[in-house]
Scaffold this active site. Structure first.
Site, mmCIF file in Angstrom:
data_model
loop_
_atom_site.group_PDB
_atom_site.id
_atom_site.type_symbol
_atom_site.label_atom_id
_atom_site.label_comp_id
_atom_site.label_asym_id
_atom_site.label_seq_id
_atom_site.Cartn_x
_atom_site.Cartn_y
_atom_site.Cartn_z
ATOM 1 N N GLU A 66 22.216 53.970 18.479
ATOM 2 C CA GLU A 66 21.749 53.052 19.964
ATOM 3 C C GLU A 66 20.877 52.457 19.674
ATOM 4 O O GLU A 66 20.883 51.253 20.033
ATOM 5 C CB GLU A 66 21.462 54.394 21.229
ATOM 6 C CG GLU A 66 21.494 53.754 22.155
ATOM 7 C CD GLU A 66 22.714 53.142 22.806
ATOM 8 O OE1 GLU A 66 22.921 51.940 23.143
ATOM 9 O OE2 GLU A 66 23.780 53.766 22.796
ATOM 10 N N GLU A 73 23.062 43.804 19.654
ATOM 11 C CA GLU A 73 23.279 43.069 20.701
ATOM 12 C C GLU A 73 22.395 41.984 21.419
ATOM 13 O O GLU A 73 22.767 40.999 21.818
ATOM 14 C CB GLU A 73 23.619 44.407 22.003
ATOM 15 C CG GLU A 73 24.821 44.852 21.848
ATOM 16 C CD GLU A 73 25.142 45.851 22.949
ATOM 17 O OE1 GLU A 73 24.216 45.829 23.936
ATOM 18 O OE2 GLU A 73 26.339 46.629 23.076
#
Length: 120
Positions: A66, A73
């Site tokens: 994550e 991102e």
């Protein structure tokens, strides 16, 4: 010129990253809400050290993936002002990595908890 390596300064960067994940990433916070109690629960299970380590490792792996997903991102968002197919592909693949790490954790937990249930 590249700055000199300093253990404590680099450790501070890691903690800054953790703070940023907790502050800015809802998915990371949600995963922590699920993972921390699961980690605590794992200490009360009557399982071998190896099984215990597997349970812990697959949960920590979710957080690692994550964190990498969030970093990717952020980089994509920084470099792409408009929607781009390859930017979407990069983000989707990173999300798939998170999904796969969660699937792995679920399978490992089901298997190990299943062996406990079968023994009883």
């Amino acid at each position: 010129m590249k700055p000199k390596y300093h253990l404590f300064k680099n450790t501070k960067y890691a903690f800054d990253g953790m703070k940023a994940l907790i502050k800015n990433e809802k998915a990371f916070r949600l995963e922590l809400i699920i993972i921390v109690p699961a980690l605590i629960l794992s200490f009360f299970l009557k399982i071998s050290l190896t099984q215990h380590l597997f349970l812990i490792c697959v949960l920590v792996l979710i957080l690692i993936v994550e964190a990498l997903n969030s970093a990717l991102e952020a980089c994509v968002d920084l470099t792409c002002e408009k929607w781009h197919e390859k930017a979407k592909l990069a983000k989707d693949c990173a999300s798939a990595a998170v999904f796969l790490s969660i699937c792995l954790a679920v399978v490992v937990w089901i298997y190990i908890l299943g062996t406990l249930w079968i023994k009883n």
